[in-house]
Enzyme design. Sequence first.
Site, PDB file in Angstrom:
ATOM      1  N   LYS A  37       0.830  -1.206   0.000  1.00 51.08           N
ATOM      2  CA  LYS A  37       0.000   0.000   0.000  1.00 51.08           C
ATOM      3  C   LYS A  37       0.864   1.256   0.000  1.00 51.08           C
ATOM      4  O   LYS A  37       0.572   2.219  -0.696  1.00 51.08           O
ATOM      5  CB  LYS A  37      -0.918   0.011   1.226  1.00 51.08           C
ATOM      6  CG  LYS A  37      -2.108  -0.915   1.146  1.00 51.08           C
ATOM      7  CD  LYS A  37      -3.001  -0.712   2.359  1.00 51.08           C
ATOM      8  CE  LYS A  37      -4.203  -1.650   2.302  1.00 51.08           C
ATOM      9  NZ  LYS A  37      -5.066  -1.492   3.497  1.00 51.08           N
ATOM     10  N   LYS A 209     -22.061   8.307  15.443  1.00 53.30           N
ATOM     11  CA  LYS A 209     -21.718   7.424  14.320  1.00 53.30           C
ATOM     12  C   LYS A 209     -22.509   6.123  14.377  1.00 53.30           C
ATOM     13  O   LYS A 209     -23.103   5.693  13.378  1.00 53.30           O
ATOM     14  CB  LYS A 209     -20.213   7.140  14.350  1.00 53.30           C
ATOM     15  CG  LYS A 209     -19.748   6.063  13.384  1.00 53.30           C
ATOM     16  CD  LYS A 209     -19.902   6.468  11.930  1.00 53.30           C
ATOM     17  CE  LYS A 209     -19.296   5.406  11.018  1.00 53.30           C
ATOM     18  NZ  LYS A 209     -19.366   5.772   9.615  1.00 53.30           N
ATOM     19  N   GLY A 262     -25.043  -4.697   3.274  1.00 54.22           N
ATOM     20  CA  GLY A 262     -23.762  -5.348   3.521  1.00 54.22           C
ATOM     21  C   GLY A 262     -22.702  -4.288   3.712  1.00 54.22           C
ATOM     22  O   GLY A 262     -22.989  -3.179   4.164  1.00 54.22           O
ATOM     23  N   CYS A 265     -19.539  -1.399   7.179  1.00 46.15           N
ATOM     24  CA  CYS A 265     -20.047  -0.566   8.280  1.00 46.15           C
ATOM     25  C   CYS A 265     -21.338  -1.065   8.917  1.00 46.15           C
ATOM     26  O   CYS A 265     -21.370  -1.352  10.114  1.00 46.15           O
ATOM     27  CB  CYS A 265     -20.244   0.866   7.785  1.00 46.15           C
ATOM     28  SG  CYS A 265     -18.711   1.703   7.330  1.00 46.15           S
ATOM     29  N   LYS A 268     -21.402  -4.485  10.929  1.00 42.99           N
ATOM     30  CA  LYS A 268     -20.472  -4.407  12.059  1.00 42.99           C
ATOM     31  C   LYS A 268     -20.961  -3.424  13.113  1.00 42.99           C
ATOM     32  O   LYS A 268     -20.911  -3.702  14.314  1.00 42.99           O
ATOM     33  CB  LYS A 268     -19.092  -3.991  11.547  1.00 42.99           C
ATOM     34  CG  LYS A 268     -18.055  -3.733  12.629  1.00 42.99           C
ATOM     35  CD  LYS A 268     -16.710  -3.375  12.016  1.00 42.99           C
ATOM     36  CE  LYS A 268     -16.678  -1.990  11.438  1.00 42.99           C
ATOM     37  NZ  LYS A 268     -16.686  -0.917  12.467  1.00 42.99           N
TER      38      LYS A 268
END
Length: 426
Positions: A37, A209, A262, A265, A268
């Site tokens: 990365k 959030k 799905g 975010c 979970k």
Amino acid sequence: MSLHISIIGGGYVGLVTGACFAQLGNKVTIIEIDQRKIDSINKGIPPIYEEGLEEILKKNSGTRLFATNSYASVAESDVSIICVGTPPNPDGSSNLEYIRSAATSIGEALKDNTRYHVITVKSTVPPGTTEKIVLPEVRRNSGRDSDTLGFCMNPEFLREGRAIEDFLHPDRIVIGSSDEQAEEVLKNLYSTLNAPIISTSLTAAEMIKYTANSFLATKISFSNEIGNICKKLGIDVYDVMKGAGLDHRIGSHFLNAGAGFGGSCFPKDVSALISLAESVGERPQLLHAVIEINEKQPHKMLELVRKRIGDLKGKRIAVLGLAFKDNTDDIRDSRSIPVIEELIKEGADVIAYDPMAMINMKRLFPSITYAKSIKDVLKDADGCLIMTEWPEFSHLSEEFSLMKQPPVILEGRRIIKRPEVEGICW
């Protein structure tokens, strides 16, 4: 006034955040452990697909944007932003191992440094994480007091596939802070963006959030439950949700019934909020139902295909769409996964196609066939399951003549208008 920012974690959130802050004129260093990365970012090549990201990297990599595996830049930065993963534990709670590790490393990098520094958490974390884990870890490892350190919680609200747009044109910016000076630094960081700023406590920012994502997931599961009822009654659920969504108290977004949600975010975060609630003695019945409905929804695709085709053993089933949504190569919690698992279990010959996600899905299902084109995936298929709302799928028409006739076309996402197409909820 530009700032020097260190981003901890070069994953989806960290990379998009770093790239956008660089685009806004700041100097950004992304700290990442994956050398591939690092090399990719420094060459201006995005390691993930996100619309608009490649252009920003090409423009800023090597000038305002850098990637490294060293925390050395933290000591020279004004702000460190933690963007590491918080994967679920087996019980659904958030694994905060990477958060703690990042806080420890930031603290060590700030040792013997008196420059004022703001540590900001952008990762999705349970309320209390910034205050009870990040703050004491940084202070303990840096040996510095509160006068030279500030702490903020600044949640991200980025949709995959549209993250650049969401970052640069946000609905709101939420800043939870430990003190006014830290809050002002974060406000300055976002000063060029036109959006309301919500100033709040660290814990409230963390809860915002979870609340936002869980509410959106709830709207989806509610729509799917209404869709399942409408299916039995012969009612078009899209007409129903259009009529309901025009009520300003409800809103029209996230009311599209289909195969469920799905991604990295929603599943979970809803599970993490359930775990958090139960840890303080509350049983969140609605959130449990949201997850239960979502887990059952894709299996209704199999009910439809069995009803239309019968025994699936040896039948050629085309799966169109593997990513959890369009405009991304992300397959995390894709609704295609349980569908493919069940097709394989029943002995079907599965052939799949997706414009971007086939390489990722091949790691999960190496034994199924991956087509090179839409025509290849449909040729001689006994049935076609459309699982992702890719725009190119919505234009399909004559291609279905390649299937065994009459074609059995089933949709988990409503994007095709043809009389022979049957939907999961319509």
